[in-house]
Design an enzyme around this catalytic site. Structure first.
Site, PDB file in Angstrom:
ATOM      1  N   HIS A   1       0.937  -1.435   0.080  1.00  0.00           N
ATOM      2  CA  HIS A   1       0.073  -0.069   0.019  1.00  0.00           C
ATOM      3  C   HIS A   1       0.904   1.103   0.007  1.00  0.00           C
ATOM      4  O   HIS A   1       1.796   1.232   0.747  1.00  0.00           O
ATOM      5  CB  HIS A   1      -0.858  -0.011   1.122  1.00  0.00           C
ATOM      6  CG  HIS A   1      -2.001   1.265   1.458  1.00  0.00           C
ATOM      7  ND1 HIS A   1      -1.846   2.424   1.458  1.00  0.00           N
ATOM      8  CD2 HIS A   1      -3.289   0.893   0.968  1.00  0.00           C
ATOM      9  CE1 HIS A   1      -2.967   2.997   1.123  1.00  0.00           C
ATOM     10  NE2 HIS A   1      -3.884   2.369   1.127  1.00  0.00           N
TER      11      HIS A   1
ATOM     12  N   ASP B   1      -7.072  -5.432   0.901  1.00  0.00           N
ATOM     13  CA  ASP B   1      -7.890  -6.413  -0.069  1.00  0.00           C
ATOM     14  C   ASP B   1      -7.752  -7.758   0.335  1.00  0.00           C
ATOM     15  O   ASP B   1      -8.697  -8.746   0.017  1.00  0.00           O
ATOM     16  CB  ASP B   1      -7.026  -6.109  -1.564  1.00  0.00           C
ATOM     17  CG  ASP B   1      -7.591  -5.037  -2.011  1.00  0.00           C
ATOM     18  OD1 ASP B   1      -8.291  -4.445  -1.838  1.00  0.00           O
ATOM     19  OD2 ASP B   1      -6.644  -4.525  -3.172  1.00  0.00           O
TER      20      ASP B   1
END
Lengths: 366, 366
Positions: free
Chosen positions: A251, A305
């Site tokens: 990320h 996710d």
């Protein structure tokens, strides 16, 4: 951290604080670890939009406000029915929000439009899904709260309480994340004094991209391809050799584990089948090990996710609804950012640097 | 001005250069004053998308490419027919672009999707207009070039050549303007690896705002309210006293007159009725005088909206189509920026600064 006395700049926000170094995420100053313990999405909607956590009476009022706005306007239903049934839900969602004429006519948008958007969107996504599978739409159930009613309208049956609770926690954890690409697009649209239908359809267009919200189903495709715990190591090694991307890791903001990922791992464990969870956990362990070897300078962590996908699968949602469900959770943040943007009234100054060919002439004897 | 060897940053562009100090605007290095002398929108589309001005053969090929893509896909026609007839054309435009499933399924978008978007959009806007006035849609005429065909599909009659030429010049002058708010939204959407239907519907949402493209009809409403040259001074003085905004003046980028405004003044004079032009000119003169007195430190100049509105009215377009027509001209720039964004692959880093309440606890005995 407190607001200074200088006028707000574009990008100033008092909604969500994301501390990527320490892995801290707060909504209006409250840590998500606190908020998710007694999850009620309606209360988080109130917190994000109004700035304060509602008490019991306030939470009931918010729930009623949302319940009373669930029905789709007639013209939106007509546009939905005009879409080809195989339209991906994320595309139909964007088109039907754009077709919300009542939201498109109010400048600047107010809290009323924000609540309408949040309340209607689950009916829209569920309606698109039912249409795609050839089933009749399922009416909202006034007995059910926001998240439970969404599951009902998709599945057509009452979900067991642990599944509803897991999805409610997912909604809380995904409800805002500062000025992400989708929220940035939304705020730019509003900075020209446009409307909420325009701004949210822009946000949905950005969220669709695989670098933003479009990746979760790929996590499951990957786990399916691996098949079993015994295949994890060889599958990952061969994937990395082929320079294939491992979905669910890394990320741009976080230099430690994303706090939402930490929580979603626990919540996914509670609802996933033991076999699915064991496979996911094994995949995660090997992936983190290999990624650390490959990229020692820029560590990659499990992102939202990965266990988000495991959780949504366990809740019973089809993969085609993963990205739209993320978007549904985020409608609360978008509405809050829309109100903040309108209140600030700051115009964005786009970055721009011309790097093309120098002056050239044409048509003057050239 | 030339591209350096460092990797591109988000915001780097080789399409349009806007020099606000000197009032210079170039597309791919060519000054708009040169390009507009032999206006052919198709050639400017080629210049913006491909980087070079086509020769005669190339221009013919571009015109054919656009002509062959004018028809709306069946599913877009169905969505258009599902919209309430009183849907503002700018909203219907956004919704129907979002419903272009073929464009929504290609990641990343290519030149083909860009050309389809540019080619179809006039059919869409004309279709929305015809529906709003209760008339049947008018089929595209393969004898006519891009801009002339748009006028045909709206009006249902052949426009006199001076009007077509004036509109063509308007299309050329409005076809790009660097990273404006709409183009910025488009590029953010694409930076997540989303699609062209998503990106252009976001751009349309931003362009709709009165601070971007939504103001031109207000210029005419203002001139109508003034009524005659003899009323100009008293109307403007009283408007400024009431702190009413004068539409068509001022631009955040230009410290001199916008070069497009200079050109549009001449082009509007050629097609407007003498009375209308005289009123506009008188209004402009008095407005500039009063604005200079009021804001001696930050001079305001005539912007593109002012004579743009006078020109579009003289061409015969209804006011409801002014903003959509601006958007049609800009589809060329959007397509070019989409291709550039995809080629760069740069992710945007949104500005963000948390200015809300500090850490607070909840639910832990608080």
């Amino acid at each position: 951290m407190a607001a200074g006395s200088e006028p707000p700049e574009f990008g100033d926000t008092a909604i969500t604080s994301v501390d990527g170094r320490q892995g801290l995420l707060t909504y209006r100053g409250y840590r998500i670890e606190d908020l998710v313990r007694q999850p009620q999405y309606e209360s988080v909607v109130g917190l994000l939009l109004d700035g304060t956590l509602p008490d019991t009476v306030g939470a009931g009022r918010l729930a009623a406000e949302l319940r009373n706005r669930r029905n789709l306007p007639e013209e939106v239903g007509r546009v939905l029915a005009a879409l080809p049934p195989d339209t991906p839900a994320v595309d139909g969602f964007r088109t039907c929000v754009s077709a919300m004429n009542d939201l498109a006519r109010v400048f600047p948008p107010t809290r009323v439009e924000g609540m309408s958007l949040i309340a209607r969107s689950p009916s829209l996504v569920a309606g698109l899904y039912r249409r795609s599978v050839g089933g009749p739409p399922i009416e909202p159930d006034p007995e059910l709260d926001h998240v439970a009613n969404y599951l009902w309208m998709v599945m057509g049956e009452r979900a067991p309480p642990p599944r509803t609770r897991a999805l409610e926690r997912y909604f809380v954890l995904l409800s805002d994340h500062g000025i992400s690409a989708s929220t940035f697009a939304l705020r730019i649209v509003l900075s020209t004094r446009s409307d909420l239908a325009s701004a949210v359809s822009a946000a949905l267009g950005a969220l669709k991209g695989p670098l933003h919200g479009g990746a979760p189903p790929e996590v499951l495709d990957m786990l399916d391809a691996v098949g079993s715990v015994s295949q994890v190591e060889s599958w990952i090694d061969s994937a990395l050799e082929r320079k294939q991307r491992l979905f669910g890791f890394g990320h741009p903001t976080y230099q430690v584990e994303d706090p939402r990922a930490t929580l979603l791992r626990d919540f996914a464990r509670e609802v996933a089948t033991p076999a699915r969870y064991a496979l996911a956990e094994s995949f995660e362990r090997v992936a983190l090990d290999r990624l650390a070897q490959r990229y020692p300078q820029s560590p990659r962590f499990t992102n939202v996710d990965f266990y988000g996908a495991v959780l949504l699968e366990a809740v019973g949602l089809p993969r085609t609804l993963f990205t739209p469900t993320f978007a549904l959770a985020r409608t609360a943040g978008w509405a809050a950012h829309a109100l903040e943007q309108v209140a600030q009234g700051r115009l964005v100054r786009p970055p721009e640097r011309y790097v093309g060919p120098g002056p050239r002439t044409w048509g003057r004897g050239a």
